[in-house]
Design an enzyme around this catalytic site. Structure first.
Site, short mmCIF file in Angstrom:
data_model
loop_
_atom_site.label_atom_id
_atom_site.label_comp_id
_atom_site.label_asym_id
_atom_site.label_seq_id
_atom_site.Cartn_x
_atom_site.Cartn_y
_atom_site.Cartn_z
N ASP A 298 1.85 -6.41 7.21
CA ASP A 298 0.65 -5.59 7.21
C ASP A 298 -0.54 -6.49 6.88
O ASP A 298 -0.61 -7.07 5.79
CB ASP A 298 0.78 -4.46 6.17
CG ASP A 298 -0.37 -3.46 6.29
OD1 ASP A 298 -1.47 -3.86 6.71
OD2 ASP A 298 -0.16 -2.28 5.94
N PHE B 9 0.86 -1.18 0.00
CA PHE B 9 0.00 0.00 0.00
C PHE B 9 0.90 1.24 0.00
O PHE B 9 1.85 1.31 0.79
CB PHE B 9 -0.85 -0.05 1.26
CG PHE B 9 -2.00 0.90 1.28
CD1 PHE B 9 -3.06 0.76 0.40
CD2 PHE B 9 -2.04 1.94 2.20
CE1 PHE B 9 -4.13 1.63 0.43
CE2 PHE B 9 -3.12 2.82 2.23
CZ PHE B 9 -4.16 2.67 1.35
N TYR C 231 -11.32 -1.24 9.79
CA TYR C 231 -12.55 -0.79 9.11
C TYR C 231 -12.80 -1.52 7.81
O TYR C 231 -13.77 -1.24 7.13
CB TYR C 231 -12.52 0.73 8.88
CG TYR C 231 -11.27 1.28 8.23
CD1 TYR C 231 -11.08 1.17 6.87
CD2 TYR C 231 -10.29 1.92 8.97
CE1 TYR C 231 -9.93 1.68 6.26
CE2 TYR C 231 -9.15 2.43 8.39
CZ TYR C 231 -8.97 2.30 7.03
OH TYR C 231 -7.84 2.79 6.44
N LYS C 232 -11.92 -2.47 7.45
CA LYS C 232 -12.13 -3.24 6.22
C LYS C 232 -12.94 -4.50 6.57
O LYS C 232 -14.11 -4.39 6.92
CB LYS C 232 -10.79 -3.53 5.58
CG LYS C 232 -10.14 -2.23 5.07
CD LYS C 232 -8.72 -2.35 4.61
CE LYS C 232 -8.25 -0.98 4.11
NZ LYS C 232 -6.82 -0.89 3.94
N ARG D 112 -11.49 -3.40 -8.49
CA ARG D 112 -11.31 -4.33 -7.38
C ARG D 112 -12.66 -4.79 -6.88
O ARG D 112 -13.54 -3.96 -6.63
CB ARG D 112 -10.57 -3.61 -6.26
CG ARG D 112 -9.28 -4.24 -5.90
CD ARG D 112 -8.52 -3.43 -4.89
NE ARG D 112 -9.28 -2.44 -4.17
CZ ARG D 112 -8.91 -1.98 -2.98
NH1 ARG D 112 -7.84 -2.48 -2.39
NH2 ARG D 112 -9.59 -1.04 -2.37
C1 LIG Z 1 -6.08 0.21 4.26
C2 LIG Z 1 -4.62 0.04 4.42
C3 LIG Z 1 -3.89 0.90 5.20
C4 LIG Z 1 -4.57 2.08 5.87
O1 LIG Z 1 -3.72 2.85 6.61
P1 LIG Z 1 -4.24 3.97 7.62
O2 LIG Z 1 -2.99 4.60 8.06
O3 LIG Z 1 -4.96 3.29 8.74
O4 LIG Z 1 -5.12 4.90 6.86
C5 LIG Z 1 -2.54 0.67 5.34
N1 LIG Z 1 -1.94 -0.38 4.74
C6 LIG Z 1 -2.63 -1.25 3.97
C7 LIG Z 1 -1.95 -2.41 3.33
C8 LIG Z 1 -3.99 -1.05 3.76
O5 LIG Z 1 -4.68 -1.88 2.99
#
Ligand SMILES: *Cc1c(COP(=O)(O)O)cnc(C)c1O
Length: 433
Positions: free
Chosen positions: A218, A138, A243-244, A393
């Site tokens: 992660d 990400f 939140y996912k 997606r």
């Molecule tokens: C959704 C997601 C995040 C979100 O990060 P925040 O700092 O909580 O906004 C980070 N890493 C990955 C791989 C994600 O899918």
């Protein structure tokens, strides 16, 4: 339409709606849909991997927190379950990721937790300069690593592993070759956000440990969608999102895991009072709290955190193995519908056909992906999301999606293509995709 070549699948899939209904009739988790607020029954929601739907338990809890806890308890709430919420809720999440109690805590955001844990990993190994990640991660994770390198004086080297199959699968040989004795940290998304590729956590963790490197996973796209075994894999660190697939609500706080074997050796780069040994002594000098607690910083968002705690109920009840079984069948079915209906209409599958290398979302690719996504949202009451350059997606949250929902969603995508409904939308992107 008869057989499919999907690996390991004993069933003969069919493209008929009746077939989807048959799968629903055998679905052990079907009743969990009732645990969620479904305000528009015709909406097909393929974005539970980005923001999960609202569990009824969370909705009720949010009201109770506001009316009773905040409204009546006021500051007394801190001694009635607020203060210890990060560790209590962390241990509940620990159940979902194979972590014994005392290693998982809730707080802050994924990005901030990555900064704290990755920095502490580097501080522990001052003579090693290599950090390994991949181009599938990400982007925020990559930015955090770049900012951390800058903050620490720019003497680390960040290696980003690429792909040799059009961004579906990371180049594992390159990853293995890059890990050497100078490697301080290997940090990857366990399930990657675009293609849905899932790493073999045990194998990569072992490879890193053989060379003396620490590993940070992660789990943002894994937690609540695939079983994770952090303790068994002897992973050092993990972070993830609530939140996912955990359905904790927009901006619900993230979590982090620190293996008990290394907790006492680590120093947080941010020394706040929630990570202090005796915060209510109000001592003027910092002393770290025992264990992973030292990585907490300041006051946590209680309304959101406690709402998220209630949101975990249906997942904890369903159990990760049953969820995974349904998720595999769903993503297999979705891959089959992609090949049967959408490949002839110009799409390609952007995810692995092998469920062992896939989380609970898939990517379908088309050069007009952005405009197709808009047409689906605005005209078809279907919500996927778009990830540049060409990925649509599709997330399949097994707790509240039925196989008929999956069939219906693909039918709507097929109609948008056949009727060329996307052509009237501008190429210009809106700020949030
Ligand atoms: C959704 C997601 C995040 C979100 O990060 P925040 O700092 O909580 O906004 C980070 N890493 C990955 C791989 C994600 O899918």
């Amino acid at each position: 339409m008869g057989k499919t070549h999907l690996k390991g699948d004993p069933m003969n899939f069919s493209t008929t709606r009746d077939f989807a209904l048959q799968l629903d009739a055998q679905d052990k988790l079907a009743s969990f849909k009732e645990a969620f607020v479904i305000s528009d029954p015709s909406l097909v929601y393929f974005d539970g991997n980005s923001l999960g739907m609202m569990p009824k338990a969370a909705q009720e809890k949010a009201r109770q927190i506001v009316d009773e806890q905040w409204g009546k308890d006021l500051i007394r709430g801190w001694n009635k379950g607020w203060w210890d919420a990060p560790s209590r809720v962390g241990d509940k999440i620990g159940h979902l990721i194979g972590a014994a109690p005392g290693q998982t805590l809730v707080g802050d955001t994924v990005s901030v937790n990555l900064f704290k844990l990755a920095t502490s990993a580097l501080m522990l190994q001052p003579n090693k300069t290599r950090i390994i990640t991949d181009a599938f991660n990400f982007p925020s994770d990559l930015y955090i690593l770049q900012g951390m390198k800058y903050t620490l004086g720019n003497h680390h080297e960040i290696i980003r592993i690429g792909s040799n199959d059009n961004d579906i699968t990371p180049d594992l040989a390159a990853l293995e070759a890059a890990i050497n004795e100078n490697t301080a940290l290997v940090t990857l998304s366990h399930v990657v956000f675009k293609s849905g590729y899932m790493y073999d956590m045990q194998r990569i963790t072992d490879l890193a440990h053989e060379k003396g490197a620490l590993v940070l996973w992660d789990l943002s796209h894994s937690v609540g969608s695939v079983p994770v075994h952090l303790d068994d894999c002897n992973a050092d660190f993990a972070i993830g999102c609530t939140y996912k697939y955990l359905n904790g609500g927009p901006g619900a706080p993230a979590f982090f895991y620190v293996n008990k074997n290394i907790q006492e050796k680590l120093t947080s780069p941010i020394w706040g009072w929630w990570g202090q040994k005796n915060p209510f002594d109000f001592d003027l000098d910092y002393e770290p709290a025992p264990g992973a607690q030292r990585f907490l910083v300041g006051t946590q968002p209680m309304i959101s955190l406690l709402t998220m705690e209630a949101a975990l109920e249906p997942i904890l009840q369903a159990g990760m193995d049953t969820l995974r079984e349904k998720s595999i069948l769903m993503t297999d079915f979705a891959s089959f519908l992609t090949e049967s209906w959408l490949v002839p209409l110009g799409f390609s599958l952007g995810s692995s056909l092998d469920s062992a290398m896939r989380g609970s979302h898939i990517s379908i690719r088309h050069s007009e992906g952005y405009r197709i996504n808009r047409a689906l949202i605005e005209e078809m009451n279907l919500i996927p999301d778009f990830r540049a350059p060409d990925n649509l997606r599709l997330g399949f949250a097994p707790l509240y999606l039925s196989f008929a929902d999956v069939w219906e969603g693909f039918d709507r995508i097929r109609r948008v293509m056949e009727e060329k409904r996307y052509e009237k939308y501008p190429q210009q992107k809106m700020p949030v995709t």
